[in-house]
Design a protein around this motif. Structure first.
Motif, PDB file in Angstrom:
ATOM      1  N   HIS A 113       0.854  -1.175   0.000  1.00 53.49           N
ATOM      2  CA  HIS A 113       0.000   0.000   0.000  1.00 53.49           C
ATOM      3  C   HIS A 113       0.894   1.230   0.000  1.00 53.49           C
ATOM      4  O   HIS A 113       2.109   1.133   0.215  1.00 53.49           O
ATOM      5  CB  HIS A 113      -0.953   0.003   1.208  1.00 53.49           C
ATOM      6  CG  HIS A 113      -0.304   0.357   2.518  1.00 53.49           C
ATOM      7  ND1 HIS A 113       0.281  -0.587   3.331  1.00 53.49           N
ATOM      8  CD2 HIS A 113      -0.142   1.544   3.142  1.00 53.49           C
ATOM      9  CE1 HIS A 113       0.762   0.016   4.412  1.00 53.49           C
ATOM     10  NE2 HIS A 113       0.529   1.309   4.323  1.00 53.49           N
ATOM     11  N   HIS A 114       0.328   2.382  -0.252  1.00 56.85           N
ATOM     12  CA  HIS A 114       1.073   3.635  -0.330  1.00 56.85           C
ATOM     13  C   HIS A 114       0.482   4.639   0.647  1.00 56.85           C
ATOM     14  O   HIS A 114      -0.698   4.562   0.994  1.00 56.85           O
ATOM     15  CB  HIS A 114       0.986   4.223  -1.749  1.00 56.85           C
ATOM     16  CG  HIS A 114       1.375   3.253  -2.814  1.00 56.85           C
ATOM     17  ND1 HIS A 114       2.670   3.075  -3.228  1.00 56.85           N
ATOM     18  CD2 HIS A 114       0.624   2.378  -3.531  1.00 56.85           C
ATOM     19  CE1 HIS A 114       2.703   2.131  -4.166  1.00 56.85           C
ATOM     20  NE2 HIS A 114       1.475   1.695  -4.364  1.00 56.85           N
ATOM     21  N   ASN A 115       1.305   5.581   1.061  1.00 51.48           N
ATOM     22  CA  ASN A 115       0.767   6.665   1.895  1.00 51.48           C
ATOM     23  C   ASN A 115       1.533   7.959   1.682  1.00 51.48           C
ATOM     24  O   ASN A 115       1.583   8.807   2.553  1.00 51.48           O
ATOM     25  CB  ASN A 115       0.740   6.273   3.377  1.00 51.48           C
ATOM     26  CG  ASN A 115       2.125   6.158   3.982  1.00 51.48           C
ATOM     27  OD1 ASN A 115       3.119   6.309   3.292  1.00 51.48           O
ATOM     28  ND2 ASN A 115       2.175   5.896   5.275  1.00 51.48           N
ATOM     29  N   ALA A 133       3.927  11.700  -3.169  1.00 57.28           N
ATOM     30  CA  ALA A 133       5.035  11.845  -4.105  1.00 57.28           C
ATOM     31  C   ALA A 133       5.491  10.505  -4.675  1.00 57.28           C
ATOM     32  O   ALA A 133       6.373  10.467  -5.525  1.00 57.28           O
ATOM     33  CB  ALA A 133       6.215  12.539  -3.419  1.00 57.28           C
ATOM     34  N   CYS A 134       4.920   9.421  -4.214  1.00 56.59           N
ATOM     35  CA  CYS A 134       5.332   8.085  -4.653  1.00 56.59           C
ATOM     36  C   CYS A 134       4.888   7.842  -6.091  1.00 56.59           C
ATOM     37  O   CYS A 134       3.699   7.917  -6.398  1.00 56.59           O
ATOM     38  CB  CYS A 134       4.719   7.038  -3.724  1.00 56.59           C
ATOM     39  SG  CYS A 134       4.984   5.367  -4.304  1.00 56.59           S
ATOM     40  N   LEU A 135       5.853   7.556  -6.978  1.00 57.27           N
ATOM     41  CA  LEU A 135       5.518   7.391  -8.389  1.00 57.27           C
ATOM     42  C   LEU A 135       4.624   6.179  -8.647  1.00 57.27           C
ATOM     43  O   LEU A 135       3.626   6.302  -9.360  1.00 57.27           O
ATOM     44  CB  LEU A 135       6.798   7.323  -9.229  1.00 57.27           C
ATOM     45  CG  LEU A 135       7.566   8.644  -9.322  1.00 57.27           C
ATOM     46  CD1 LEU A 135       8.847   8.448 -10.118  1.00 57.27           C
ATOM     47  CD2 LEU A 135       6.715   9.732  -9.948  1.00 57.27           C
ATOM     48  N   LEU A 137       3.902  -1.526   3.629  1.00 54.83           N
ATOM     49  CA  LEU A 137       4.105  -0.212   3.026  1.00 54.83           C
ATOM     50  C   LEU A 137       5.094  -0.318   1.871  1.00 54.83           C
ATOM     51  O   LEU A 137       6.126  -0.987   1.970  1.00 54.83           O
ATOM     52  CB  LEU A 137       4.628   0.756   4.089  1.00 54.83           C
ATOM     53  CG  LEU A 137       4.910   2.179   3.610  1.00 54.83           C
ATOM     54  CD1 LEU A 137       3.632   2.853   3.124  1.00 54.83           C
ATOM     55  CD2 LEU A 137       5.542   2.991   4.721  1.00 54.83           C
ATOM     56  N   CYS A 138       4.776   0.371   0.788  1.00 50.81           N
ATOM     57  CA  CYS A 138       5.637   0.451  -0.384  1.00 50.81           C
ATOM     58  C   CYS A 138       7.008   1.034  -0.003  1.00 50.81           C
ATOM     59  O   CYS A 138       7.095   1.949   0.804  1.00 50.81           O
ATOM     60  CB  CYS A 138       4.915   1.323  -1.408  1.00 50.81           C
ATOM     61  SG  CYS A 138       5.932   2.267  -2.503  1.00 50.81           S
ATOM     62  N   GLU A 139       8.070   0.510  -0.605  1.00 51.07           N
ATOM     63  CA  GLU A 139       9.415   0.957  -0.225  1.00 51.07           C
ATOM     64  C   GLU A 139       9.679   2.395  -0.656  1.00 51.07           C
ATOM     65  O   GLU A 139      10.396   3.134   0.009  1.00 51.07           O
ATOM     66  CB  GLU A 139      10.460   0.020  -0.826  1.00 51.07           C
ATOM     67  CG  GLU A 139      10.574  -1.271  -0.028  1.00 51.07           C
ATOM     68  CD  GLU A 139      11.440  -2.306  -0.727  1.00 51.07           C
ATOM     69  OE1 GLU A 139      12.266  -1.914  -1.563  1.00 51.07           O
ATOM     70  OE2 GLU A 139      11.282  -3.498  -0.415  1.00 51.07           O
ATOM     71  N   ASP A 140       9.124   2.809  -1.775  1.00 55.85           N
ATOM     72  CA  ASP A 140       9.282   4.203  -2.196  1.00 55.85           C
ATOM     73  C   ASP A 140       8.621   5.137  -1.194  1.00 55.85           C
ATOM     74  O   ASP A 140       9.181   6.166  -0.825  1.00 55.85           O
ATOM     75  CB  ASP A 140       8.672   4.414  -3.580  1.00 55.85           C
ATOM     76  CG  ASP A 140       9.506   3.762  -4.662  1.00 55.85           C
ATOM     77  OD1 ASP A 140      10.716   3.570  -4.440  1.00 55.85           O
ATOM     78  OD2 ASP A 140       8.956   3.430  -5.717  1.00 55.85           O
ATOM     79  N   CYS A 141       7.428   4.780  -0.759  1.00 52.86           N
ATOM     80  CA  CYS A 141       6.745   5.592   0.255  1.00 52.86           C
ATOM     81  C   CYS A 141       7.566   5.630   1.531  1.00 52.86           C
ATOM     82  O   CYS A 141       7.724   6.685   2.154  1.00 52.86           O
ATOM     83  CB  CYS A 141       5.369   5.012   0.560  1.00 52.86           C
ATOM     84  SG  CYS A 141       4.156   5.309  -0.734  1.00 52.86           S
ATOM     85  N   ASN A 142       8.082   4.498   1.915  1.00 49.71           N
ATOM     86  CA  ASN A 142       8.878   4.404   3.130  1.00 49.71           C
ATOM     87  C   ASN A 142      10.065   5.361   3.069  1.00 49.71           C
ATOM     88  O   ASN A 142      10.356   6.091   4.029  1.00 49.71           O
ATOM     89  CB  ASN A 142       9.358   2.962   3.301  1.00 49.71           C
ATOM     90  CG  ASN A 142       9.814   2.682   4.709  1.00 49.71           C
ATOM     91  OD1 ASN A 142       9.459   3.388   5.635  1.00 49.71           O
ATOM     92  ND2 ASN A 142      10.602   1.647   4.861  1.00 49.71           N
TER      93      ASN A 142
HETATM   94 ZN   LIG Z   1       4.348   4.015  -2.601  1.00 47.27          ZN
END
Ligand SMILES: [Zn+2]
Length: 60
Positions: free
Chosen positions: A22-24, A27-29, A48-53
């Motif tokens: 999931h995303h939070n 700015a996460c592409l 949680l998505c690693e980019d979001c993290n």
């Molecule tokens: Zn994300």
């Protein structure tokens, strides 16, 4: 970058369980690529998505 309410794509359900995220962060592409009609609020009990993290770890 702004943290937002958790959301996920309904397409996560088609992935192997250990790849569902999931995303939070707005700015996460990968999160921004989710079409509005495939987006659901909440975590879906996914990790949680690693980019979001990474984005969440930045302070500004
Ligand atoms: Zn994300």
């Amino acid at each position: 970058m702004p943290q937002v309410l958790a959301f996920y794509s309904i397409n996560e359900a088609a992935k192997p369980a250990n790849q569902r995220v999931h995303h939070n962060n707005s700015a996460c592409l990968p999160g921004r690529d989710i079409p509005q009609n495939e987006m659901r609020m909440g975590t879906g009990n996914y990790r949680l998505c690693e980019d979001c993290n990474r984005l969440n770890a930045r302070t500004s």
